[in-house]
Structures are given as structure tokens and as C-alpha cells.
Design a protein around this motif. Structure first.
Motif, PDB file in Angstrom:
ATOM      1  N   ALA A  62      34.447  42.494  31.846  1.00  0.00           N
ATOM      2  CA  ALA A  62      34.882  41.095  31.786  1.00  0.00           C
ATOM      3  C   ALA A  62      33.895  40.189  32.510  1.00  0.00           C
ATOM      4  CB  ALA A  62      36.279  40.951  32.395  1.00  0.00           C
ATOM      5  N   TYR A  63      33.430  40.612  33.697  1.00  0.00           N
ATOM      6  CA  TYR A  63      32.476  39.789  34.445  1.00  0.00           C
ATOM      7  C   TYR A  63      31.193  39.583  33.647  1.00  0.00           C
ATOM      8  CZ  TYR A  63      28.925  38.310  37.683  1.00  0.00           C
ATOM      9  OH  TYR A  63      27.891  37.629  38.266  1.00  0.00           O
ATOM     10  N   SER A  75      32.212  33.197  36.721  1.00  0.00           N
ATOM     11  CA  SER A  75      32.502  34.483  36.081  1.00  0.00           C
ATOM     12  C   SER A  75      33.372  35.356  36.960  1.00  0.00           C
ATOM     13  CB  SER A  75      31.196  35.214  35.755  1.00  0.00           C
ATOM     14  OG  SER A  75      30.420  34.454  34.865  1.00  0.00           O
ATOM     15  N   VAL A  76      33.144  35.313  38.282  1.00  0.00           N
ATOM     16  CA  VAL A  76      33.968  36.069  39.225  1.00  0.00           C
ATOM     17  C   VAL A  76      35.417  35.610  39.131  1.00  0.00           C
ATOM     18  CG1 VAL A  76      34.447  36.333  41.699  1.00  0.00           C
ATOM     19  CG2 VAL A  76      32.146  36.709  40.842  1.00  0.00           C
ATOM     20  N   PHE A  99      45.969  38.412  42.035  1.00  0.00           N
ATOM     21  CA  PHE A  99      44.776  37.604  41.745  1.00  0.00           C
ATOM     22  C   PHE A  99      43.775  37.618  42.896  1.00  0.00           C
ATOM     23  CE2 PHE A  99      42.629  33.436  42.008  1.00  0.00           C
ATOM     24  CZ  PHE A  99      41.773  33.609  40.918  1.00  0.00           C
ATOM     25  N   VAL A 100      44.238  37.433  44.123  1.00  0.00           N
ATOM     26  CA  VAL A 100      43.310  37.360  45.262  1.00  0.00           C
ATOM     27  C   VAL A 100      42.556  38.674  45.462  1.00  0.00           C
ATOM     28  CG1 VAL A 100      43.110  36.968  47.743  1.00  0.00           C
ATOM     29  CG2 VAL A 100      44.589  35.509  46.377  1.00  0.00           C
ATOM     30  N   SER A 106      35.870  41.517  42.264  1.00  0.00           N
ATOM     31  CA  SER A 106      34.863  41.093  41.292  1.00  0.00           C
ATOM     32  C   SER A 106      33.644  40.449  41.949  1.00  0.00           C
ATOM     33  CB  SER A 106      35.484  40.150  40.261  1.00  0.00           C
ATOM     34  OG  SER A 106      36.000  39.005  40.882  1.00  0.00           O
ATOM     35  N   ILE A 107      33.716  40.147  43.235  1.00  0.00           N
ATOM     36  CA  ILE A 107      32.577  39.527  43.930  1.00  0.00           C
ATOM     37  C   ILE A 107      31.335  40.415  43.938  1.00  0.00           C
ATOM     38  CG2 ILE A 107      31.777  38.740  46.203  1.00  0.00           C
ATOM     39  CD1 ILE A 107      34.538  37.475  46.577  1.00  0.00           C
TER      40      ILE A 107
END
Length: 142
Positions: A62-63, A75-76, A99-100, A106-107
């Protein structure tokens, strides 16, 4: 690798803060131990090993798809939001406090200074650490 464990603990702390905030604001139990039925070992393998690996690969895909059209920071956020939306398909509130941590996982994909494999490992270890801590919390509470 040590930083991934620390990031996983921060993701766990963030999700706990959101969970307790939702509980105190809405007065409801967000995290229930009903899904933890014997055998616990199989549940642990699914929650702490298989789920983080599969979700990390999905998050990476996804990213990188979002990164074709947007800047890395956007994107993240979009990759984390997409996976949070998929988490909310089972229970809508789950996506809110997932979410968090998913944003945190994703970072590493936006870090160009490390290899792709290191990004995957960092994200997966952070996610697995979070899920292990959550699993232990739910098992000890139930």
C-alpha cells in the motif's frame, strides 16, 4: 532491531491511551477477551507472528503504491488509514484505535537510508512487539 522494539512499545502505549480514552469517554469496553479461546498457543502464533508479517507486507504494498502518486509523508498516512479501514471492517471502533499504531508501522517505509528488507523487518518487529504486548494484556485480564 532495538529501535523496532521501542517503536512497538510506543505503538502499544498509543493504542492503550486511545483505548482507555474511548472507554472513559463512551463508557464501553473496546477490547474484549472473547476471541481468546483455547488453544492459546495457536492464537498467539496467529496474533503475534502471522498477522504482523502479513499486515507488514500489505502495508508495504500500500505504501509503495501510494508513493507513486504522493509524497512519502502522505503515503505513510494513507497506507496506515487503508489498513485501519480494513481493521474496522470487523468492528468499526477497532479501526479508530488501530490507526495510530499502523501509522507508526508505516513510517519505516519512508526511510530511504535503509534497505527494503530492513524497512520490512523494522515494521514487522514493531508490529509483532505491539501484538505480543496486547496479547499478554488480554490474556492476563481474562
Amino acid at each position: 532491531m532495538g529501535y523496532s522494539l521501542i517503536i512497538g512499545c510506543f505503538g502499544f502505549a498509543a493504542s492503550l491511551l486511545i483505548k482507555f480514552g474511548m472507554y472513559s469517554f463512551f463508557g464501553m469496553h473496546v477490547l474484549e477477551a472473547e476471541f481468546l479461546q483455547p488453544p492459546l498457543l495457536m492464537t498467539f502464533i496467529e496474533v503475534a507472528i502471522l498477522s504482523p508479517l502479513l499486515e507488514t507486507y500489505f502495508l508495504a504494498i500500500a505504501y509503495f503504491l501510494f508513493n507513486l502518486y504522493f509524497r512519502p509523508a502522505i503515503s505513510v498516512v494513507f497506507a496506515g488509514a487503508l489498513l485501519a479501514a480494513l481493521h474496522s471492517s470487523l468492528l468499526w471502533i477497532w479501526g479508530i484505535f488501530a490507526f495510530v499504531p499502523l501509522l507508526i508501522y508505516s513510517i519505516p517505509f519512508s526511510n530511504k537510508a535503509i534497505t527494503h528488507n530492513q524497512r520490512l523487518i523494522s515494521s514487522a518487529v514493531s508490529h509483532a512487539t505491539h501484538n505480543c504486548l496486547a496479547f499478554l494484556l488480554v490474556v492476563s485480564a481474562g
